[in-house]
Motif scaffolding. Structure first.
Motif, PDB file in Angstrom:
ATOM      1  N   ALA A   1      37.885  38.491  39.214  1.00  0.00           N
ATOM      2  CA  ALA A   1      37.103  39.716  39.405  1.00  0.00           C
ATOM      3  C   ALA A   1      36.826  39.986  40.884  1.00  0.00           C
ATOM      4  O   ALA A   1      36.734  41.138  41.299  1.00  0.00           O
TER       5      ALA A   1
ATOM      6  N   LEU B   1      35.129  40.628  32.923  1.00  0.00           N
ATOM      7  CA  LEU B   1      36.030  39.827  33.741  1.00  0.00           C
ATOM      8  C   LEU B   1      35.222  38.944  34.696  1.00  0.00           C
ATOM      9  O   LEU B   1      35.495  37.745  34.831  1.00  0.00           O
ATOM     10  N   PHE B   2      34.221  39.510  35.335  1.00  0.00           N
ATOM     11  CA  PHE B   2      33.396  38.761  36.271  1.00  0.00           C
ATOM     12  C   PHE B   2      32.695  37.594  35.575  1.00  0.00           C
ATOM     13  O   PHE B   2      32.620  36.489  36.126  1.00  0.00           O
TER      14      PHE B   2
ATOM     15  N   LYS C   1      35.001  45.279  33.896  1.00  0.00           N
ATOM     16  CA  LYS C   1      34.826  44.529  35.142  1.00  0.00           C
ATOM     17  C   LYS C   1      33.712  43.488  34.982  1.00  0.00           C
ATOM     18  O   LYS C   1      33.838  42.351  35.459  1.00  0.00           O
TER      19      LYS C   1
END
Length: 105
Positions: free
Chosen positions: A39, A31-32, A28
């Motif tokens: 995200a 992705l962010f 995560k």
């Protein structure tokens, strides 16, 4: 001004807190950092804007837990003193002058 973290604020901030806490997972975080829009797809426009601006005070007032905000700070390379200075409306240098921590200046 900061407000008491009550049931209403907790409910309003739940989605944001879940997102912030999800940054404890490596996939995560990555992705962010590489595709913030993907995200943050579960957040409202208002929540995404606060996160993009790193508006710590607005997120706290909205209902974000300090402990969840720390997850975002670590992901973005922001220290706790930098974040707290923002809460107080101060620069990091101004904030550090109020601390009595050897070597913190």
């Amino acid at each position: 001004m900061s407000y008491v973290f009550d049931l209403e604020r907790s409910a309003r901030g739940l989605r944001l807190n879940r997102f912030l806490h999800s940054l404890t997972r490596r996939e995560k975080r990555e992705l962010f950092l590489h595709d913030p829009d993907a995200a943050m797809k579960e957040l409202t426009d208002e929540e995404r804007a606060m996160v993009r601006r790193l508006d710590w005070k607005a997120m706290q007032d909205y209902g974000a837990s300090f402990f969840c905000l720390e997850k975002l700070a670590r992901t973005k390379g922001v220290t706790n003193p930098e974040m707290v200075a923002h809460f107080r409306g101060e620069s990091l240098e101004q904030f550090l002058r109020t601390r009595r921590v050897p070597g913190a200046r």
